[in-house]
Design a protein around this motif. Structure first.
Motif, PDB file in Angstrom:
ATOM      1  N   ASP A  69       0.840  -1.193   0.000  1.00 16.29           N
ATOM      2  CA  ASP A  69       0.000   0.000   0.000  1.00 16.29           C
ATOM      3  C   ASP A  69       0.880   1.250   0.000  1.00 16.29           C
ATOM      4  N   ASN A  70       0.261   2.396  -0.225  1.00 13.59           N
ATOM      5  CA  ASN A  70       1.013   3.646  -0.329  1.00 13.59           C
ATOM      6  C   ASN A  70       1.740   4.006   0.962  1.00 13.59           C
ATOM      7  N   GLU A  71       1.173   3.642   2.100  1.00 15.34           N
ATOM      8  CA  GLU A  71       1.826   3.956   3.372  1.00 15.34           C
ATOM      9  C   GLU A  71       3.157   3.220   3.489  1.00 15.34           C
ATOM     10  N   THR A  72       3.159   1.949   3.103  1.00 15.07           N
ATOM     11  CA  THR A  72       4.392   1.163   3.134  1.00 15.07           C
ATOM     12  C   THR A  72       5.419   1.732   2.163  1.00 15.07           C
ATOM     13  N   LYS A  73       4.958   2.115   0.984  1.00 17.92           N
ATOM     14  CA  LYS A  73       5.859   2.696  -0.014  1.00 17.92           C
ATOM     15  C   LYS A  73       6.414   4.035   0.472  1.00 17.92           C
ATOM     16  N   LEU A  74       5.564   4.848   1.097  1.00 17.83           N
ATOM     17  CA  LEU A  74       6.031   6.140   1.590  1.00 17.83           C
ATOM     18  C   LEU A  74       7.088   5.960   2.669  1.00 17.83           C
ATOM     19  N   GLU A  75       6.900   4.971   3.544  1.00 14.48           N
ATOM     20  CA  GLU A  75       7.904   4.736   4.583  1.00 14.48           C
ATOM     21  C   GLU A  75       9.252   4.389   3.959  1.00 14.48           C
ATOM     22  N   LYS A  76       9.257   3.579   2.910  1.00 15.93           N
ATOM     23  CA  LYS A  76      10.511   3.261   2.225  1.00 15.93           C
ATOM     24  C   LYS A  76      11.155   4.533   1.677  1.00 15.93           C
ATOM     25  N   ILE A  77      10.360   5.359   1.012  1.00  9.61           N
ATOM     26  CA  ILE A  77      10.876   6.583   0.394  1.00  9.61           C
ATOM     27  C   ILE A  77      11.479   7.508   1.437  1.00  9.61           C
ATOM     28  N   ILE A  78      10.736   7.768   2.497  1.00 13.57           N
ATOM     29  CA  ILE A  78      11.192   8.745   3.495  1.00 13.57           C
ATOM     30  C   ILE A  78      12.369   8.205   4.299  1.00 13.57           C
ATOM     31  N   THR A  79      12.402   6.898   4.550  1.00 11.67           N
ATOM     32  CA  THR A  79      13.541   6.334   5.272  1.00 11.67           C
ATOM     33  C   THR A  79      14.822   6.489   4.465  1.00 11.67           C
ATOM     34  N   GLN A  80      14.745   6.218   3.162  1.00 15.42           N
ATOM     35  CA  GLN A  80      15.926   6.393   2.312  1.00 15.42           C
ATOM     36  C   GLN A  80      16.276   7.872   2.137  1.00 15.42           C
ATOM     37  N   LYS A  81      15.269   8.716   2.086  1.00 12.71           N
ATOM     38  CA  LYS A  81      15.505  10.158   1.995  1.00 12.71           C
ATOM     39  C   LYS A  81      16.206  10.657   3.258  1.00 12.71           C
ATOM     40  N   TRP A  82      15.836  10.100   4.391  1.00 11.46           N
ATOM     41  CA  TRP A  82      16.464  10.450   5.678  1.00 11.46           C
ATOM     42  C   TRP A  82      17.945  10.085   5.667  1.00 11.46           C
ATOM     43  N   ILE A  83      18.272   8.881   5.215  1.00 14.17           N
ATOM     44  CA  ILE A  83      19.679   8.468   5.155  1.00 14.17           C
ATOM     45  C   ILE A  83      20.458   9.401   4.241  1.00 14.17           C
ATOM     46  N   ALA A  84      19.901   9.672   3.057  1.00 15.21           N
ATOM     47  CA  ALA A  84      20.598  10.471   2.049  1.00 15.21           C
ATOM     48  C   ALA A  84      20.785  11.916   2.476  1.00 15.21           C
ATOM     49  N   ALA A  85      20.023  12.382   3.467  1.00 12.64           N
ATOM     50  CA  ALA A  85      20.105  13.775   3.911  1.00 12.64           C
ATOM     51  C   ALA A  85      21.328  14.043   4.775  1.00 12.64           C
ATOM     52  N   TYR A  86      22.131  13.048   5.039  1.00 12.42           N
ATOM     53  CA  TYR A  86      23.299  13.197   5.915  1.00 12.42           C
ATOM     54  C   TYR A  86      24.126  14.429   5.551  1.00 12.42           C
ATOM     55  N   THR A  87      24.480  15.210   6.538  1.00 19.74           N
ATOM     56  CA  THR A  87      25.195  16.500   6.530  1.00 19.74           C
ATOM     57  C   THR A  87      24.280  17.688   6.261  1.00 19.74           C
ATOM     58  N   ASN A  88      23.009  17.459   5.973  1.00 18.42           N
ATOM     59  CA  ASN A  88      22.048  18.567   5.843  1.00 18.42           C
ATOM     60  C   ASN A  88      20.691  18.055   6.303  1.00 18.42           C
ATOM     61  N   GLU A  89      20.484  18.058   7.608  1.00 17.37           N
ATOM     62  CA  GLU A  89      19.352  17.341   8.203  1.00 17.37           C
ATOM     63  C   GLU A  89      18.062  18.138   8.281  1.00 17.37           C
ATOM     64  N   MET A  90      18.048  19.349   7.761  1.00 12.43           N
ATOM     65  CA  MET A  90      16.883  20.215   7.917  1.00 12.43           C
ATOM     66  C   MET A  90      15.598  19.542   7.426  1.00 12.43           C
ATOM     67  N   GLU A  91      15.610  19.075   6.169  1.00 12.04           N
ATOM     68  CA  GLU A  91      14.388  18.491   5.614  1.00 12.04           C
ATOM     69  C   GLU A  91      14.098  17.113   6.196  1.00 12.04           C
ATOM     70  N   ALA A  92      15.134  16.419   6.686  1.00 15.36           N
ATOM     71  CA  ALA A  92      14.906  15.135   7.341  1.00 15.36           C
ATOM     72  C   ALA A  92      14.052  15.313   8.586  1.00 15.36           C
ATOM     73  N   TRP A  93      14.318  16.388   9.343  1.00 16.25           N
ATOM     74  CA  TRP A  93      13.490  16.656  10.523  1.00 16.25           C
ATOM     75  C   TRP A  93      12.085  17.064  10.101  1.00 16.25           C
ATOM     76  N   VAL A  94      11.977  17.809   9.013  1.00 12.45           N
ATOM     77  CA  VAL A  94      10.659  18.159   8.471  1.00 12.45           C
ATOM     78  C   VAL A  94       9.884  16.900   8.128  1.00 12.45           C
ATOM     79  N   ASP A  95      10.503  16.013   7.362  1.00 11.32           N
ATOM     80  CA  ASP A  95       9.805  14.812   6.905  1.00 11.32           C
ATOM     81  C   ASP A  95       9.367  13.932   8.062  1.00 11.32           C
TER      82      ASP A  95
END
Length: 525
Positions: free
Chosen positions: A426-452
């Motif tokens: 479902d979309n919720e499961t897919k969104l969790e995958k997206i945001i978790t990977q986006k969180w990892i990739a945000a390393y050294t600029n965490e502003m949007e990671a905290w937003v997400d």
């Protein structure tokens, strides 16, 4: 008498040469205003300092958003361990930095550039203003933007007013940039894109997509309209790591490296340990350094990295100093010369989420998700992206703090979602995958990671172990996380009427547990 005679002769000499006074008395070694204009220095000199102001120092990021997003944690029990990281606010300077270092000089340079007809410089400064306040509002909520510079204390814009102003300004900025892609006047002052106006236009358009997604739950109609505008704009979006918006460090050391290696005040977070080791993520080797003491990693010796729990129980600083530092390359100004503000992996993840939300032009969610992961692996020089994306079994691990006995600082991982895409989910499961990977990739600029995290609830971060919040700044319930920073004392003391107005637009008290406008707390779909 001799003194009088000398002065009389001097005055006579002056009166006798007034016809060529300007020519005779011009210092040949002094840079004139006209020569400054010829090289755009009278406007361009403002921009490096304004851009550098987007990131603050230790207390503005490392002991606030970086900790709240749980990328890095500190071994130091500042103020008896009752501080920002444990939800009692001690330091709060980001507001002043943005107004003193960006908004004030931007106002000044815009006036100069407008007077001389330098429209590209005007809109470049306006874009920096949008970046500045669009980041700072994720800390505070209402801020001074459209009325900045008004005498008598400017009133705050509400968050809906801020985003409307951002989008309106981006309309004009992108239009001017896209019509002047051959302009070369920025080149001497632009260490990010070398004066390439088309690149700035693509970044501005990517910023529109970021801001649109940020409000996707609170105002889905506006978010969709602005997001689709970004996706359809012929100027395009960032497409590769060559398009990343990086700030030059101008020969200075990457500041988190100073915090880490000179002051021993920051280390890898336990959340990073849990997620990166659990997912067998090779980016860990570029992010952090392994520990020397293998007894700290007896539960995963093949991945010798150890992090500190955010908001953990800290007794003595030396207890956690041996834990993983950031990668040693960050300590070399010759190797790390920039700091990212936005990278293309984020754009791919934004497009992946946009596809889930049905935004036209977003493309395929899985293709964008996988492109985002691959772009991040490429950026960090990590191998194995294809195998990583195919892994449908690995999960983040539980965390054990080996320093203290018992369950102190330990946590059980809450993430049950693997890396591999599942089209049938479902979309919720897919969104969790997206945001978790986006969180990892945000390393050294965490502003949007905290937003997400506040916006979506992902990744499923652990709670702080030691919650020191109280009525002084607002009580964060034990099963919740900090929601914002309060308006700073400088505003409370110097602009109390405006603070009262801003608080009325906040939707709740000026406390750390009041949700911002886009942080609805409701379902993601």
């Amino acid at each position: 008498m001799k003194k009088f005679l000398y002065i009389s002769l001097l005055l006579l000499g002056v009166s006798a040469c007034t016809d060529d006074f300007e020519e005779t008395n011009t210092n040949p070694y002094e840079i004139s205003t006209e020569s400054l204009k010829q090289d755009f220095n009278h406007v361009g000199a403002f921009y490096p300092n304004m851009l550098s102001g987007l990131f603050g120092i230790q207390i503005d990021h490392n002991l606030a958003v970086t900790s709240f997003a749980q990328h890095l944690a500190q071994p130091t029990p500042f103020v008896g361990n009752v501080n920002n990281t444990t939800y009692y606010i001690r330091w709060n300077r980001l507001w002043d930095l943005q107004y003193d270092n960006i908004m004030a000089p931007a106002k000044q340079v815009i006036e100069i550039a407008e007077a001389d007809g330098y429209n590209i410089f005007v809109e470049w400064a306006n874009l920096i203003k949008v970046v500045s306040i669009s980041r700072a509002t994720t800390y505070y909520g209402p801020m001074i933007y459209s009325n900045f510079g008004d005498e008598g204390g400017a009133l705050y814009d509400s968050e809906p007013e801020l985003y409307a102003a951002f989008f309106s300004d981006l309309d004009r900025i992108i239009s001017v940039f896209s019509e002047n892609t051959d302009y070369t006047g920025l080149s001497d002052f632009d260490a990010s894109y070398g004066g390439d106006v088309a690149q700035w236009a693509r970044f501005a358009n990517s910023l529109r997509l970021q801001l649109a997604m940020r409000i996707s739950k609170v105002d889905p109609a506006l978010a969709k309209a602005e997001g689709e505008k970004a996706l359809a704009d012929p100027v395009g979006l960032m497409e590769s790591n060559g398009d990343n918006f990086n700030l030059s460090l101008y020969g200075n050391k990457f500041h988190p490296a100073q915090i880490c290696f000179e002051w021993n005040d920051t280390r890898m977070s336990a959340t990073m340990e849990s997620i990166l080791i659990g997912y067998q993520d090779n980016r860990i080797h570029s992010f952090f350094d392994p520990v020397d003491d293998m007894s700290l990693v007896s539960d995963h010796p093949e991945w010798p990295y150890k992090g500190i729990r955010n908001g953990g129980e800290l007794i003595a600083k030396d207890d956690h100093i041996p834990f993983s530092t950031i990668d040693i390359s960050f300590n070399d100004p010759g190797k790390v010369t920039t700091r990212k503000v936005m990278s293309v992996d984020e754009v791919f993840f934004l497009k992946a989420e946009a596809a889930l939300r049905g935004w036209e032009g977003a493309g395929d969610a899985q293709a964008n998700y996988e492109a985002g992961v691959k772009a991040s692996f490429e950026l960090w020089g990590a191998a194995g992206a294809d195998a990583y994306l195919a892994d449908n079994t690995s999960l983040p691990i539980d965390y054990d703090d080996p320093v203290y006995e018992g369950a102190v600082n330990d946590f059980t991982n809450r993430i049950t979602n693997t890396v591999a895409w599942d089209e049938g989910a479902d979309n919720e499961t897919k969104l969790e995958k997206i945001i978790t990977q986006k969180w990892i990739a945000a390393y050294t600029n965490e502003m949007e990671a905290w937003v997400d995290f506040r916006r979506t609830g992902y990744p499923k971060l652990p709670l702080v172990y030691f919650n020191a919040s109280n009525a002084d700044w607002g009580i964060v319930p034990d099963d919740e996380w900090i929601k914002r920073m309060p308006f700073p004392n400088s505003e409370r003391e110097n602009n109390p009427a405006s603070v009262a107005d801003g608080t009325s637009k906040l939707g709740g008290p000026d406390e750390i547990n009041t949700r911002l406008w886009w942080d609805t707390g409701g379902p993601n779909f």
